[in-house]
Each structure stands twice: as C-alpha cells, then as structure tokens.
Design a protein around this motif. Sequence first.
Motif, PDB file in Angstrom:
ATOM      1  N   GLU A   1     -26.879  14.121  53.257  1.00  0.00           N
ATOM      2  CA  GLU A   1     -27.736  14.779  52.267  1.00  0.00           C
ATOM      3  C   GLU A   1     -29.212  14.762  52.662  1.00  0.00           C
ATOM      4  O   GLU A   1     -30.054  15.231  51.913  1.00  0.00           O
TER       5      GLU A   1
ATOM      6  N   ARG B   1     -33.563  11.233  47.660  1.00  0.00           N
ATOM      7  CA  ARG B   1     -33.791  12.326  46.715  1.00  0.00           C
ATOM      8  C   ARG B   1     -32.505  12.720  46.001  1.00  0.00           C
ATOM      9  O   ARG B   1     -32.538  13.142  44.836  1.00  0.00           O
ATOM     10  N   SER B   2     -31.362  12.585  46.653  1.00  0.00           N
ATOM     11  CA  SER B   2     -30.101  12.895  45.982  1.00  0.00           C
ATOM     12  C   SER B   2     -29.848  11.930  44.837  1.00  0.00           C
ATOM     13  O   SER B   2     -29.341  12.306  43.780  1.00  0.00           O
ATOM     14  N   LYS B   3     -30.233  10.657  45.027  1.00  0.00           N
ATOM     15  CA  LYS B   3     -30.103   9.686  43.946  1.00  0.00           C
ATOM     16  C   LYS B   3     -31.044  10.025  42.803  1.00  0.00           C
ATOM     17  O   LYS B   3     -30.683   9.899  41.626  1.00  0.00           O
TER      18      LYS B   3
ATOM     19  N   TYR C   1     -37.677   5.558  46.873  1.00  0.00           N
ATOM     20  CA  TYR C   1     -37.169   5.931  45.552  1.00  0.00           C
ATOM     21  C   TYR C   1     -38.282   5.879  44.504  1.00  0.00           C
ATOM     22  O   TYR C   1     -38.435   6.801  43.693  1.00  0.00           O
TER      23      TYR C   1
ATOM     24  N   SER D   1     -32.023  12.994  41.999  1.00  0.00           N
ATOM     25  CA  SER D   1     -31.517  14.197  41.328  1.00  0.00           C
ATOM     26  C   SER D   1     -30.334  13.890  40.427  1.00  0.00           C
ATOM     27  O   SER D   1     -30.206  14.465  39.345  1.00  0.00           O
ATOM     28  N   HIS D   2     -29.456  12.954  40.847  1.00  0.00           N
ATOM     29  CA  HIS D   2     -28.242  12.681  40.088  1.00  0.00           C
ATOM     30  C   HIS D   2     -28.398  11.531  39.098  1.00  0.00           C
ATOM     31  O   HIS D   2     -27.667  11.439  38.128  1.00  0.00           O
ATOM     32  N   GLN D   3     -29.344  10.642  39.367  1.00  0.00           N
ATOM     33  CA  GLN D   3     -29.499   9.457  38.512  1.00  0.00           C
ATOM     34  C   GLN D   3     -30.979   9.112  38.380  1.00  0.00           C
ATOM     35  O   GLN D   3     -31.485   8.208  39.023  1.00  0.00           O
ATOM     36  N   SER D   4     -31.658   9.848  37.527  1.00  0.00           N
ATOM     37  CA  SER D   4     -33.106   9.670  37.373  1.00  0.00           C
ATOM     38  C   SER D   4     -33.405   8.580  36.348  1.00  0.00           C
ATOM     39  O   SER D   4     -33.774   8.852  35.206  1.00  0.00           O
TER      40      SER D   4
END
Length: 411
Positions: free
Chosen positions: A105, A158-160, A244, A162-165
Amino acid sequence: MLFCEVYAEVRPELFPSDTKTQSSERPMDLGLAEDHFSRPVGSFVASDIEQLKQTIEECKRLILELPEHSERQKDTVVKLIHLRLKLQELKDPEEDEPNLRVLLEHRFSKEKSKSVKQTCDKCSAIIWGLIQTWYTCTGCYYRCHSKCMNLITKPCVRSKVSHQSEYELNICPEIGLDRQDYRCAECRSPISLRGVPSEARQCDYTGQYYCGSCHWNDAAIVPARVIHNWEFEPRKVCRSSLRYLALMISRPVLKLKEVNPLLFNFVEELVEIRKLRQDILLMKPYFLTCKEAMEARLLLQLQDRQHFVENDDMYSLQDLIDISTGRLSCSLTEIHTVFAKHIKLDCERCQAKGFVCELCKEGDILFPFDSHTSVCQECSAVFHRDCYYDNSTTCPRCARLTERKHEPLDP
C-alpha cells in the motif's frame, strides 16, 4: 580502471611494471581525471569488489602509518573516500528503475534529487543521492534505497489513517518486553534492555519496545498525555508512530467532552475557544443566505480548520497545540470579529435578520451570537439575557406558534 590505479599505488608489488609506470606518471591524478560518480563501464564480477575491498583496507593501513597531517596522508584519505564511493556504486549500480512502485500500500515515487542527504528508513544507512537510486512514499513519506524495497515489511501508515482514524488514548500502554517475546514489535528482531544483541527502545505512544532500526529516538507530542494531563512535552516514539502522528495531527478526531470533559474546568482557553466556535456556527446560516458573504468567501477563512464550521466539539491535535500556545485564540478571535462586523454593520440583509427582544421590546437589534443574549432552544428566538432569565412565562414566540397550531381551520 580507477581502483586498479589506486591499488597499484598502495601495493605496487601486486601489479606488473607497466601499471607502475602509469601510476607513477599520475601519482596524484585520483579525483581529477576521472568522474568517480559515473556509472561503471562493463559488467563487474565479485572478484572486482573483493579486490576493491582489499585496496580500501590497504589505504586504511597506510593512513595510520603515514606521518600525521602530512600531504601524503591527506591525499590517501581522499583516495579512500573515492574508493568507498566506488565500492558502493559497484554494490548498488544505478539501473533503469521505474518512476512509481507500489508495495504494501506504499506508493513509492522515484526521487530525482541528487544533492539532499537522506537516511533510509529500512536499513538506517545514508542515502547517497549521487550514486544511489532511492524512493519516497507519497503517502507516509517513507524513504528507502531501491535495494531495500523488497525487504520492507511495514504497510503504509496512510492506509491505517484512512481505515482507522483514531488515537491510542491510554498513556504509554506498556505490555512488557516479555510479552513481546523479547523481540522488536515491528521487525521482530531480538532485543533486550541490556542492549544485547540490540537495545530495546520504548515508544511512548504505543507502549511497545522496538529495535534501534525501528526506533530512532525521534520525539513527538503524544495525544493521550495532552488529553489527560494537558502535557505537550515531546516524547520518544518509534518511526511508524512518528509518521502516524504526523499524518493524524490535523484530523479532528478528538471529542473532548466524551474523552475528558473535566478538561474544560481546568483549561480556560478551551472554554474560550468553545464559545467562539459556537458563535461561528450561529453565524454560518447568515453567510449561507447572504450573496455578499458568498462572493467574499468569508467562510474560507476557516478552510484550514473546516470542522470549525461543522461542529463545536471535535478537535484535532494541532488545535490543542495551538490552543496551548495561544495562537488559535488570536486567529479565531480575529475571524470572529470579521464575521460579526459583516453581519451587524456591513450587510443590510444580515442586519434585517436580527431580533427584537419580545419581552422588554427595548434596545438594539439582537443576534444569537451576542454575549448579552439568550436563545430559546425551541424556536431560536433571541432575547436579552436578563429578560429571558427573569421572565417565568414561556417564550412569547413559542406560545404564539402553539396557539396557531390549535386554531381551527376555516371551512
């Protein structure tokens, strides 16, 4: 070949006489007649690299033997630097790498800068832009050598986001090094508190332990300490937590009145900011129906904090940092003044939407964001604060609306 010439000068007994002649003719030509940063011509085999390594060792030995600060010692040091660069070039030859690569990703973009010195996030070694190909993830800004990309095991941060803010809101939630099986929480390499084989470094955000390659002793403000203790001192965090937190810092994901409502009792600046935000939300309907306000794009003054015109209870970590420094209070007060001036003084249309106190029927035109007014929660009518609190009857406007509902319809 460059290293052959240097090797001949360092160990002349290993080369035939013609090589000696060439070296003696140009004893100090290293670094002047050849471009040491150009790509090597032809293909190199392992023996070339081994021979170059031997030459480097001989250079190092010779530097120690030569008189200190002598010209010959200085020249040998320069030769050693060029030989090491050439060795790095042979180990990592520049090839036709793609401009964009996708891995776990990550969206890696090939860097074109040759002069900026960076550090590889995977191997912790310096990236020599002049002779090495390197990439940067456009999402989390992870930097690495081209040769290290296949060794990456950590997905893009960034995928984290986007999915778990959401943040970890427990202060340094340590589980113990034994629960981690004495291994790095990210790369799983062996670690210990004694530093053998690698030092265990704790991340103050996750509470877990990491090795020196995954934890560079970077410091960042930890959200949990801000919310619970109003503490803004940077703490040591691992590399993944650092990225993060950097990506999350402007995201409004903190609902203070649910996480720690008592914070408003101890931090006066929070109460001030909450009042300003509530006033701005009351001003928003005026701007949405005002042509002049739309043309002037007044609401765009808050485009960097879009959540301020959507709600009054969500905060980003950057908001809290700016509140602690006083920066947010100053900027938001200025914007509040501009907004109020447009509604109450500059725009006749907005002035026409003001209220007259129906209880005393005296005074100037009232607006819901005025400090001396009270607003009916049912019908949004505006009154003087003293009038509305002292009057024991219901809101006149509510009574009028209720009466209309019960009036019989004409036949």
